[in-house]
Every structure is written in C-alpha cells, then in structure tokens.
Design an enzyme around this catalytic site. Structure first.
Site, PDB file in Angstrom:
ATOM      1  N   HIS A 142      -8.796 -10.757  -7.134  1.00 62.89           N
ATOM      2  CA  HIS A 142      -8.285 -10.788  -5.769  1.00 62.89           C
ATOM      3  C   HIS A 142      -9.370 -11.333  -4.829  1.00 62.89           C
ATOM      4  O   HIS A 142     -10.208 -10.573  -4.329  1.00 62.89           O
ATOM      5  CB  HIS A 142      -7.886  -9.379  -5.328  1.00 62.89           C
ATOM      6  CG  HIS A 142      -6.793  -8.770  -6.160  1.00 62.89           C
ATOM      7  ND1 HIS A 142      -7.001  -8.337  -7.443  1.00 62.89           N
ATOM      8  CD2 HIS A 142      -5.480  -8.528  -5.873  1.00 62.89           C
ATOM      9  CE1 HIS A 142      -5.862  -7.844  -7.922  1.00 62.89           C
ATOM     10  NE2 HIS A 142      -4.932  -7.958  -6.996  1.00 62.89           N
ATOM     11  N   HIS A 185       3.509  29.946  -9.793  1.00 65.63           N
ATOM     12  CA  HIS A 185       4.969  29.856  -9.935  1.00 65.63           C
ATOM     13  C   HIS A 185       5.298  28.859 -11.045  1.00 65.63           C
ATOM     14  O   HIS A 185       5.857  27.798 -10.835  1.00 65.63           O
ATOM     15  CB  HIS A 185       5.621  29.466  -8.611  1.00 65.63           C
ATOM     16  CG  HIS A 185       5.427  30.495  -7.530  1.00 65.63           C
ATOM     17  ND1 HIS A 185       4.177  30.890  -7.087  1.00 65.63           N
ATOM     18  CD2 HIS A 185       6.318  31.235  -6.827  1.00 65.63           C
ATOM     19  CE1 HIS A 185       4.313  31.812  -6.148  1.00 65.63           C
ATOM     20  NE2 HIS A 185       5.601  32.056  -5.971  1.00 65.63           N
ATOM     21  N   HIS A 239      -8.882  -3.404  -5.150  1.00 70.28           N
ATOM     22  CA  HIS A 239      -8.587  -4.711  -5.744  1.00 70.28           C
ATOM     23  C   HIS A 239      -9.613  -5.754  -5.315  1.00 70.28           C
ATOM     24  O   HIS A 239      -9.829  -6.742  -6.008  1.00 70.28           O
ATOM     25  CB  HIS A 239      -7.175  -5.164  -5.355  1.00 70.28           C
ATOM     26  CG  HIS A 239      -6.962  -5.221  -3.874  1.00 70.28           C
ATOM     27  ND1 HIS A 239      -6.638  -4.105  -3.123  1.00 70.28           N
ATOM     28  CD2 HIS A 239      -7.041  -6.248  -2.995  1.00 70.28           C
ATOM     29  CE1 HIS A 239      -6.516  -4.450  -1.861  1.00 70.28           C
ATOM     30  NE2 HIS A 239      -6.760  -5.733  -1.750  1.00 70.28           N
ATOM     31  N   HIS A 258      -4.337 -13.509  -1.851  1.00 67.40           N
ATOM     32  CA  HIS A 258      -4.551 -12.092  -2.144  1.00 67.40           C
ATOM     33  C   HIS A 258      -4.917 -11.817  -3.591  1.00 67.40           C
ATOM     34  O   HIS A 258      -5.970 -11.258  -3.860  1.00 67.40           O
ATOM     35  CB  HIS A 258      -3.295 -11.284  -1.789  1.00 67.40           C
ATOM     36  CG  HIS A 258      -3.353  -9.857  -2.247  1.00 67.40           C
ATOM     37  ND1 HIS A 258      -4.015  -8.869  -1.545  1.00 67.40           N
ATOM     38  CD2 HIS A 258      -2.858  -9.259  -3.358  1.00 67.40           C
ATOM     39  CE1 HIS A 258      -3.911  -7.728  -2.197  1.00 67.40           C
ATOM     40  NE2 HIS A 258      -3.212  -7.942  -3.302  1.00 67.40           N
ATOM     41  N   HIS A 269      12.531  24.296  -7.368  1.00 65.80           N
ATOM     42  CA  HIS A 269      11.230  24.950  -7.368  1.00 65.80           C
ATOM     43  C   HIS A 269      10.808  25.445  -8.752  1.00 65.80           C
ATOM     44  O   HIS A 269       9.753  26.077  -8.887  1.00 65.80           O
ATOM     45  CB  HIS A 269      11.234  26.136  -6.390  1.00 65.80           C
ATOM     46  CG  HIS A 269      11.113  25.726  -4.953  1.00 65.80           C
ATOM     47  ND1 HIS A 269      11.940  24.821  -4.360  1.00 65.80           N
ATOM     48  CD2 HIS A 269      10.224  26.113  -3.990  1.00 65.80           C
ATOM     49  CE1 HIS A 269      11.591  24.658  -3.096  1.00 65.80           C
ATOM     50  NE2 HIS A 269      10.552  25.424  -2.839  1.00 65.80           N
ATOM     51  N   LEU A 320      -3.907   2.291  -3.796  1.00 64.06           N
ATOM     52  CA  LEU A 320      -4.249   2.093  -2.388  1.00 64.06           C
ATOM     53  C   LEU A 320      -4.106   3.391  -1.595  1.00 64.06           C
ATOM     54  O   LEU A 320      -3.171   4.159  -1.791  1.00 64.06           O
ATOM     55  CB  LEU A 320      -3.381   0.999  -1.779  1.00 64.06           C
ATOM     56  CG  LEU A 320      -3.656  -0.409  -2.306  1.00 64.06           C
ATOM     57  CD1 LEU A 320      -2.730  -1.422  -1.652  1.00 64.06           C
ATOM     58  CD2 LEU A 320      -5.109  -0.811  -2.078  1.00 64.06           C
ATOM     59  N   ASP A 337      14.524  30.732  -6.119  1.00 66.27           N
ATOM     60  CA  ASP A 337      14.421  29.439  -5.424  1.00 66.27           C
ATOM     61  C   ASP A 337      15.146  28.317  -6.148  1.00 66.27           C
ATOM     62  O   ASP A 337      15.407  27.265  -5.566  1.00 66.27           O
ATOM     63  CB  ASP A 337      12.947  29.057  -5.223  1.00 66.27           C
ATOM     64  CG  ASP A 337      12.337  29.765  -4.025  1.00 66.27           C
ATOM     65  OD1 ASP A 337      13.084  30.065  -3.079  1.00 66.27           O
ATOM     66  OD2 ASP A 337      11.126  30.031  -4.046  1.00 66.27           O
ATOM     67  N   PHE A 397       5.295  21.360  -7.433  1.00 60.10           N
ATOM     68  CA  PHE A 397       4.810  20.349  -6.493  1.00 60.10           C
ATOM     69  C   PHE A 397       3.584  19.615  -7.018  1.00 60.10           C
ATOM     70  O   PHE A 397       3.003  18.773  -6.317  1.00 60.10           O
ATOM     71  CB  PHE A 397       4.527  20.980  -5.132  1.00 60.10           C
ATOM     72  CG  PHE A 397       5.743  21.629  -4.519  1.00 60.10           C
ATOM     73  CD1 PHE A 397       6.993  21.032  -4.622  1.00 60.10           C
ATOM     74  CD2 PHE A 397       5.639  22.840  -3.857  1.00 60.10           C
ATOM     75  CE1 PHE A 397       8.114  21.630  -4.079  1.00 60.10           C
ATOM     76  CE2 PHE A 397       6.764  23.451  -3.312  1.00 60.10           C
ATOM     77  CZ  PHE A 397       8.006  22.847  -3.420  1.00 60.10           C
ATOM     78  N   ASN A 407      -5.561  -8.012   8.214  1.00 59.57           N
ATOM     79  CA  ASN A 407      -5.276  -9.448   8.117  1.00 59.57           C
ATOM     80  C   ASN A 407      -3.785  -9.759   8.105  1.00 59.57           C
ATOM     81  O   ASN A 407      -3.400 -10.923   7.975  1.00 59.57           O
ATOM     82  CB  ASN A 407      -5.959 -10.049   6.879  1.00 59.57           C
ATOM     83  CG  ASN A 407      -5.563  -9.348   5.591  1.00 59.57           C
ATOM     84  OD1 ASN A 407      -4.390  -9.066   5.353  1.00 59.57           O
ATOM     85  ND2 ASN A 407      -6.553  -9.075   4.737  1.00 59.57           N
ATOM     86  N   GLU A 442       0.071  17.740  -0.285  1.00 58.61           N
ATOM     87  CA  GLU A 442      -0.440  17.888  -1.652  1.00 58.61           C
ATOM     88  C   GLU A 442      -1.194  16.648  -2.145  1.00 58.61           C
ATOM     89  O   GLU A 442      -2.248  16.768  -2.780  1.00 58.61           O
ATOM     90  CB  GLU A 442       0.707  18.194  -2.635  1.00 58.61           C
ATOM     91  CG  GLU A 442       1.321  19.562  -2.476  1.00 58.61           C
ATOM     92  CD  GLU A 442       2.444  19.597  -1.453  1.00 58.61           C
ATOM     93  OE1 GLU A 442       3.103  20.650  -1.334  1.00 58.61           O
ATOM     94  OE2 GLU A 442       2.686  18.561  -0.789  1.00 58.61           O
TER      95      GLU A 442
END
Length: 660
Positions: free
Chosen positions: A27, A462, A67, A263, A474, A118, A470, A438, A187, A412
């Site tokens: 790149h 959990h 990159h 790029h 969950h 990224l 739940d 999660f 850019n 998270e």
C-alpha cells in the site's frame, strides 16, 4: 522546508515505493502522503531512542493504519532500530522477513503494536495513554517525573469509520487523557473511491463532542504547521488532542496522486520512475539514499539518545532518594506472579460451600490485589455481575488516575483493544470482563492478544444456558468452541474454587498466551477431587479400581452432574473414570504420555458433557463415544428447568453411557 528536511522526507517515500514495487504487493498511498507527518513527529517532537527501543519513558507511536507499514519500516531503517537493514526492506512481505505486510509486535524491533484491523491501533493507543497516566500517578514525585511521555497514533479515514475508534475515543475524552495525540491522515480516499460515497460526517465535530481538543492542518506537506499543531496538542493538559492533517494519497506520483488506485497496489515501475523525477530524487537506482540523508538521521539519533541519558540521570537520583519506589517500579515492570502465588495459602483455598465461580473469581481478585499491585482492569459496565471490582482500590478517572478499577462503559470491542494497549505499554497486567455471550464483540481484540503474545486476562461470566431467564440472546453456545479454535489462547471453564484459582494462576503467570476464564452465574458444589492438576488442562478428578469401562469428561457446572452419573453407573457395576477438562488448550500442550494416562486409547466408551456446543468434542469421545451438548441457541426459563429440558441431568448422562 529546508533542503535536508525535504530530502529526508522523500527518502521515506522512495524507500517505501521501491520496497512495495519489489514485493509487487503493498500500500504505497499512505507512506507517500503521510511521510512529512511522520518525519516531523519522529525528528522534532517524539522522545525515543533507537539505541534502546525499550526505554520505559519513551513516547509511543502506533501506526493504526497498519497497511501503510512501509512508512514505519522506512523510519525504523533510517533511524537504525534494532538491526533493520536495507536488505530487510528489500524483503518486504516475504516469508520470515522483518518487514511483514502489517506491523507485528515482538517480530520487528520498534513496532509497539500489531496493527492490521483498522481502528484497533487507536484503541490500543488509548490503553497506552491510560497506562501512562496511571503509572505516573503511582511513581512520579515532585521534581522527578519518571513516567512522563506521550502516545501518538497515526491513522486514516478507515480508522475513523470503524466503530472501535469511536468507542475508544469516547472513553479517552471522558478520562481526560491529555497525553494522547491522534494524527488523522485525512485524504478522503478509500479503496472504493472517494470517502464521500459512505463517509460525510464532520469528524472534527465528532471528536470535539468526545472531549478532544481539535486542531487542523490544511497541508500535510507543511511540516512547520504540523509541528505547530503537535506542540499545541502537548500544551493542552486537560484533553486528548485530535489533529486532522489534510494530505494527498500517493503524493509525488503524478498518475496516482489523489486517486484510489494509489491505496493498495504497487505504483508500477514507470510510475515509480516518474515519482522520483517529480520529487527531484537524484537516482533511479532502487533503494538509493544519499549519504547526506544518512548523516542527518545519525544526527537525529544522537540527539534522541541524549534525551534518554538525561532521564537516566534523573532516574538514578530518584532511585537513590526513593529506594522503596525503585523496588516498587521493578515489581510493576518485572512482576513475578509465580513466586507470589505458587505457595500462597490464602490464594489456594478450597471451597466450603456451593458458590458461583464468578463469585469465587471476585474473591480471588480481592485476595491478590495487594500482592499483585500492578493488576488493573474492569468490565464493560458489568462489574457487579462479573465480580471484577477491586475493593478499596479506587476508580480510574480524569480526577483519580491512581484508581485501579476501569469503567469501560458498554464498549466491549474497545475494551479489548484498550486492555491490550495497557499491557503493551508495560508495567501493568490488565484484565477485562463481560458476559460470555458478548465475547463476540471482543473476539477480534482477543485474537490480536494471541497474535501479539500479550498475556491479557479475559473474564467471561454467565457461561452457558445457566444464564436462564434472559434467553437465547444471552446464552452462549458456540463461543467456547470459537475461543478454543484460536491459536495461542487458553480457555478455562472451572468447576469449583480450586479450578478457578488454577485458572487465575495460569493467567497471571503466562508469559505469551492470553487467557479467558469462563465463569458461572449459578452456584456449583466444591468437588472433593479437584486439585492443582487443573493446571494441566485436564486431569482425573475421580477414578476407579483398575482399567475403567468408560470415561466421563466434563467442564464447569457439568462436572458435578458427571460425578453424580459416575456414582449411579458404579452402583450398576460399571468402572468409571471422571475427567475434568477445565482447559482443553493446555491439555493439548501436555506430553503424549500424560494424555494417554488420563484418556487411555483402549477405553473407547466415552461421554463428554458440556452445556454449550459439542463442536470439537469428537476429538476426545471418538467414533464410539457420545457428546452431550447444545444444538440450539437455548431458551428462556429458570436455569434448572433449562438444564432438565436440554438433557443436562444425571439420568441423561447415565443413559448415554449405557447406550455405548
């Protein structure tokens, strides 16, 4: 811009373009456009010492747009970091080279973090700034700012689009991380073309709303303006700073400058030739750098070495005046958790009553918080449920940087990146926590922990359909298999206090492997046979006389059920071995002899029990065995009802064993 500055900047551009062209991959756009920004920062504003890349008080630089790695590699070569050579640049993107496609921590000297996804670098930069602010509050004395440095992160439009950067920046502004400076290479070009097709917001206003000082440089080639903005950023001691610097992608290459094609593909030999002519480069020879440029970078290196020498003198005085702080500093940066915990009777405590492993884990944290003073972490707004709060250790905030409890908010993904950054900085052992389901949000950053060999601790509570009421959203099902599939990652699902202690011991003594500790919401009975053998990942919890007729294998809350089934089967005349497997990953690291001793090949009647996906258990139960687990996403109801409904009962295990 004077002659030598211009020449030194163009050296970065030329080396980058030549390396990418030779590799026929890479790149070039970012290195060509952002070279003046990086040069100005590294040469005139950033404290670092190429002769000692691990200097504790160095400024940190994160190339979040990983990159554009040739920008960083060119700098590392010109500044003589490690033993980086011109041949290393020529081996860009080749197997076993020091110059892989994206910067890799522990692989290339001078790379502070592995950046590929990224925005991840932005999150890790926030973590480093948190570490700096906390450690400064612990160690600095009047006249002795021994921890006093900045964290810089350079990224582009893609980093700003990814949600992780917004999560991290929102927290950074709240925490007043004034030594965090973000350099935005703006850019307006992405792979698909102009960013206007998908990205039209006012980024400056967004950053201002997060609590950043916002600055702007109209021309990224104007290094005086870039330098002035960096100094303005440093002058603000209350807010993190965000500098938008307008650049042209692929600058200097007439046929590519400002275009999306600059790029992610080599410029092409003719375009490289034209670029060198446009820049006024004196030779078309690949990888040519004038002697005066090398001489200039040597002068810069020598001046930078003096910065560390000044700090070393101050630190020597500090250690002499405050010997107790010197000792504490070494405890933070070279903590020997094995020595602290190995024979610690208060740590290795057998449970006396049924208790949730999340509660046991919380008790462990508060047992070791003083003996492991550099332990610092928190949860994504779930500390009361995760039991991850360090009592009486304060909350880290803009006004209380000495606090050791992090409040990450409901973020998270950024939490994982920030935790990585805290550990990458050095001096801290960080942990992060959320509900296990999660972990889907946090997984990309756990993957980076594994790749970077950063032994961070992930606390997931959990842990199964035991979440109960739940319901499916969950109740984690496939997550355990997902983390077990990850190379260089340990996943513990303990069945009681002893195994939970083993999990924490393993996590805190690990040198290169991150650990997830997966914990129950519901109470579990202490198992009489549990032991430190849990550190081997899997072990015989209860055995029989002679060779067993069958083997039951279980983890976590299901170990108690398997023990009940073993008793019933034995009453029916069967010889049964019960194996607890709290960490499949560590069990696989054991010798073949040990694994054979626990799971002898000639005992083919085997049943595994785990209230999650059965994926992967065929490795242990074999073609003649059975895996009891989940094949749906669960349901909503009291956990005892769910366990019975989905077949996690003593009777169901007995029935499966008898059917073999």
């Amino acid at each position: 811009m004077n002659h030598i500055d211009n020449l030194s900047i163009n050296a970065i551009r030329v080396l980058s373009a030549d390396a990418i062209q030779k590799a026929k991959s890479g790149h070039p756009g970012l290195p060509l456009g952002a070279a003046p920004i990086a040069y100005e920062l590294w040469a005139h504003h950033m404290n670092h010492n190429p002769a000692n890349p691990d200097w504790r008080n160095r400024d940190r630089f994160i190339l979040s747009g990983g990159h554009g790695s040739m920008l960083l590699y060119s700098l590392l070569y010109l500044y003589r970091y490690g033993d980086m050579t011109l041949d290393d640049l020529k081996e860009f993107r080749r197997l076993d080279s020091k110059t892989p496609g994206h910067p890799e921590y522990r692989h290339t000297v001078g790379v502070e973090a592995t950046t590929g996804p990224l925005g991840a670098g932005m999150g890790m930069a926030v973590g480093m700034a948190i570490a700096e602010k906390h450690l400064a509050s612990v160690f600095n004395k009047e006249g002795y700012p021994v921890i006093d440095h900045y964290t810089y992160a350079l990224g582009g439009d893609g980093c700003m689009m990814e949600g992780i950067s917004s999560e991290a920046f929102s927290l950074a502004g709240t925490l007043g991380l004034s030594k965090l400076i973000i350099l935005y290479d703006s850019n307006n070009i992405s792979i698909e073309g102009s960013t206007d097709i998908a990205f039209t917001e006012d980024v400056q206003k967004r950053m201002e709303s997060f609590g950043f000082q916002t600055l702007e440089v109209a021309d990224g080639n104007d290094i005086d303006a870039v330098g002035k903005a960096i100094e303005e950023a440093k002058a603000d001691t209350e807010h993190p700073s965000f500098i938008t610097i307008h650049t042209e992608i692929g600058y200097g290459c007439p046929n590519k400058q400002g275009k999306a094609s600059a790029h992610g593909e080599p410029l092409g030999e003719e375009n490289v030739k034209e670029m060198k002519e446009t820049l006024g480069w004196t030779s078309q020879e690949p990888f040519y750098v004038p002697d005066e440029v090398y001489a200039h970078y040597k002068e810069l290196r020598d001046a930078l070495a003096e910065k560390e020498e000044e700090w070393n003198k101050m630190y020597a005085e500090y250690c002499e005046k405050f010997p107790e702080m010197k000792e504490l500093m070494e405890q933070y940066f070279e903590c020997d958790c094995e020595a602290i915990l190995k024979d610690n009777e208060e740590f290795w405590k057998r449970g006396e009553k049924p208790e949730a492993t999340r509660a046991i884990s919380g008790r462990i944290l508060n047992t070791i918080k003083d003996s492991v003073p550099n332990l610092m972490g928190g949860s994504a707004d779930l500390a009361p449920s995760n039991k991850t709060y360090l009592n009486d250790k304060g909350d880290f905030s803009a006004d209380c940087p000495s606090g050791r409890n992090m409040h990450f908010g409901v973020r998270e993904l950024a939490m994982g990146a920030i935790g990585n950054g805290m550990m990458l900085h050095g001096g801290l052992h960080s942990y992060v926590a959320t509900f296990f389901v999660f972990s889907d949000y946090i997984k990309p950053m756990a993957r980076l922990s594994s790749i970077m060999k950063v032994p961070m601790t992930y606390v997931y509570s959990h842990d199964s359909i035991g979440v109960g009421e739940d319901g499916p959203t969950h109740e984690p099902i496939e997550q355990l298999a997902m983390f077990r599939a990850m190379p260089n990652f340990h996943v513990f699902r303990p069945c009681d206090a002893v195994e939970t202690e083993a999990a924490w011991y393993s996590a805190l003594t690990s040198k290169e492997t991150p650990t997830a500790i997966v914990l129950t919401r519901q109470n579990l009975a202490p198992m009489a046979g549990s032991s430190k053998d849990a550190l081997k990942g899997g072990y015989i919890l209860e055995d029989c006389e002679g060779t067993p007729d069958m083997i039951l294998i279980a983890t976590g809350s299901e170990v108690e059920l398997a023990a009940g089934a073993k008793s019933v089967l034995e009453e029916k005349g069967k010889k049964v071995r019960l194996v607890s497997m709290p960490c499949v990953d560590i069990f696989e690291e054991q010798t073949d002899e040990y694994k054979e001793r626990v799971l002898p090949k000639d005992v083919t009647k085997r049943v595994s029990v785990e209230a999650l996906s059965t994926f992967g258990w065929d490795r242990y139960v074999g073609p003649e065995g059975k895996a009891i687990g989940m094949t749906t996403f669960g349901a909503s109801g009291p956990y005892k009802t769910l366990f019975e409904f989905f077949g996690f009962t003593v009777d169901a295990i007995v029935e499966a064993a008898e059917s073999l």
